[in-house]
Design an enzyme around this catalytic site. Structure first.
Site, PDB file in Angstrom:
ATOM      1  N   ASP A 200       0.836  -1.212   0.000  1.00 22.10           N
ATOM      2  CA  ASP A 200       0.000   0.000   0.000  1.00 22.10           C
ATOM      3  C   ASP A 200       0.865   1.255   0.000  1.00 22.10           C
ATOM      4  OD1 ASP A 200      -2.186  -1.589   0.010  1.00 22.10           O
ATOM      5  OD2 ASP A 200      -2.754  -1.233   2.103  1.00 22.10           O
ATOM      6  N   GLU A 227      -2.651  -1.987  -9.280  1.00 24.15           N
ATOM      7  CA  GLU A 227      -1.368  -1.287  -9.337  1.00 24.15           C
ATOM      8  C   GLU A 227      -1.220  -0.543 -10.664  1.00 24.15           C
ATOM      9  OE1 GLU A 227      -1.795  -4.605  -9.273  1.00 24.15           O
ATOM     10  OE2 GLU A 227      -0.243  -5.647 -10.440  1.00 24.15           O
TER      11      GLU A 227
END
Ligand code: MG
Lengths: 315, 99
Positions: A200, A227
């Site tokens: 994260d 992502e």
């Protein structure tokens, strides 16, 4: 709605089921061990809404005991929201403290007293339904905002709206419109190596870097999903977009975020795909996204940490 | 011989025959465990009895189960023999009335 009863004692399981059924709880699942319970929970549909609303967990069981199992379930993202009531014949304070520390919501002592069992079950189920309601309200609210909760840059919804606007502007002005897609290389391996929290943090850093490359109102940096990030450049051609994309790629390398599993560089990198279009009535924004995605795919195929430019999409 | 008369909820009636049968197999297991002085086994069965007795309406089984568990913990074989005998006698003489 169902209740999962985990107890190594056959007679205990039957008794709990009989008492609950008598009160109208019809869907009772029985498991003779924590391992079996886990198997049952894992085989549930994974649409985020678990079918099991409550677990009644025996504390003393051979192999995996109730406390260990509770701790394990609470660490599992898919299972952690299911409340657990610990059921125990040993009322030692130490055990109860351990049960609560492991994440149990309540406890009942054996031998079971009907009134107590039903009162605890009812109150925990009520709490669970309140939590579920609050959660779905929060999700609803989040989807109405335009920022991605994790990275703080524009979210997918904002991206879609901005692209539609930019598309119509470009169509009216006969101007080009460019799109950059960026994807973090070997991100799954990064997560595996460093954990989800580090993952994260990596997403936030990359997002911030991409955001810093664009700073005019005709450009938008967004988290496209997972992502993958994207940048919309209104009234830009592929050549300019390629410059921006390359700047972003170099800036991500410059972050120097260690990535021990990456086979290409010891730091986090991105692959970049660029496409542009002069919109026409026959074309759609989807074609532009597809072209940028394809270019990104070629960048990945060619060894990653590089930029690829799609030949101009026919507008 | 004392006869214990126990009142059990009608809704549990279906479960009682199976429950009693399982207690008889507990007696068999306990008897074997006593002979081998297998305290771990005695403790586990005692713990289970303690957990289920009262729930089915047999507080005596819960009390005896707890005592058996404790005797095993203390490794007091004589006490354990005595308690298992008591449990056996109780199970043989108990009379169940459904209400
Ligand atoms: Mg148990």
């Amino acid at each position: 709605m169902s209740i999962l009863v985990v107890d190594d004692s056959f007679d205990s399981r039957l008794l709990v089921r009989a008492l609950l059924k008598d009160q109208g709880y019809s869907d009772i699942i029985l498991a003779e061990s924590a391992a079996v319970a886990l198997e049952i929970l894992r085989s549930q549909p994974t649409d985020g809404h678990s079918k099991v609303d409550l677990i009644l967990m025996d504390l003393v069981m051979p192999e995996l005991d109730g406390i260990e199992a509770c701790r394990m379930f609470k660490q599992d993202e898919a299972l952690q929201d299911i409340p657990i009531i610990m059921v125990t014949a040993s009322s030692e304070v130490e055990n109860l403290e351990r049960a609560f520390a492991a994440g149990a919501m309540d406890f009942i002592t054996k031998p079971l007293k009907r009134v107590e069992l039903l009162a605890r079950v009812r109150s925990v189920l009520k709490l669970k339904s309140e939590m579920d309601q609050r959660k779905s309200r929060e999700e609803e609210l989040r989807s109405l905002t335009s920022l991605d909760g994790l990275t703080g840059i524009a979210n997918r919804r904002c991206f879609d709206e901005f692209l539609e606007d930019a598309w119509h502007q470009a169509l009216g002005n006969h101007q080009p419109l460019a799109l950059i897609m960026l994807d973090i290389d070997f991100f799954k391996m990064y997560n595996d190596a460093y954990g989800h929290q580090a993952g994260d943090e990596c997403l936030r850093k990359v997002a911030k870097t991409i955001q810093s490359i664009v700073n005019c109102p005709f450009e938008l940096a967004a988290r496209y999903g997972g992502e993958e990030f994207s940048v919309i450049l209104a009234s830009s051609d592929a050549q300019y977009a390629a410059q921006v994309g390359e700047k972003a790629r170099i800036a991500v390398v410059g972050l120097n975020v260690p990535h021990c599993r990456s086979p290409i560089l010891p730091v986090v990198t991105v692959s970049v795909g660029v496409a542009s279009i002069v919109p026409s009535l026959q074309s759609t924004a989807q074609e532009l996204i597809k072209a940028a995605d394809d270019a990104l795919y070629y960048a990945k195929q060619n060894g990653r940490n590089q930029i690829r430019i799609a030949s101009e999409v026919k507008g | 011989m004392t006869v214990y008369r126990i009142q059990i909820d009608q809704e549990l009636a279906d479960l009682i025959p199976g429950f009693m049968e399982n207690r008889n197999s507990d007696i068999i297991q306990l008897t074997a465990a006593l002979q081998q002085e297998d305290y771990a086994k005695i403790m586990v069965v005692g713990h289970t009895l303690k957990g289920i007795g009262g729930g089915y309406g047999f507080p005596v089984i819960t009390d005896l189960g707890a005592a058996i568990e404790q005797a095993a913990k203390d490794q007091d074989i004589d006490k354990a023999y005595e308690l298992v005998a008591e449990l056996k006698a109780y199970l043989q003489s108990v009379e169940i009335v459904y209400e």
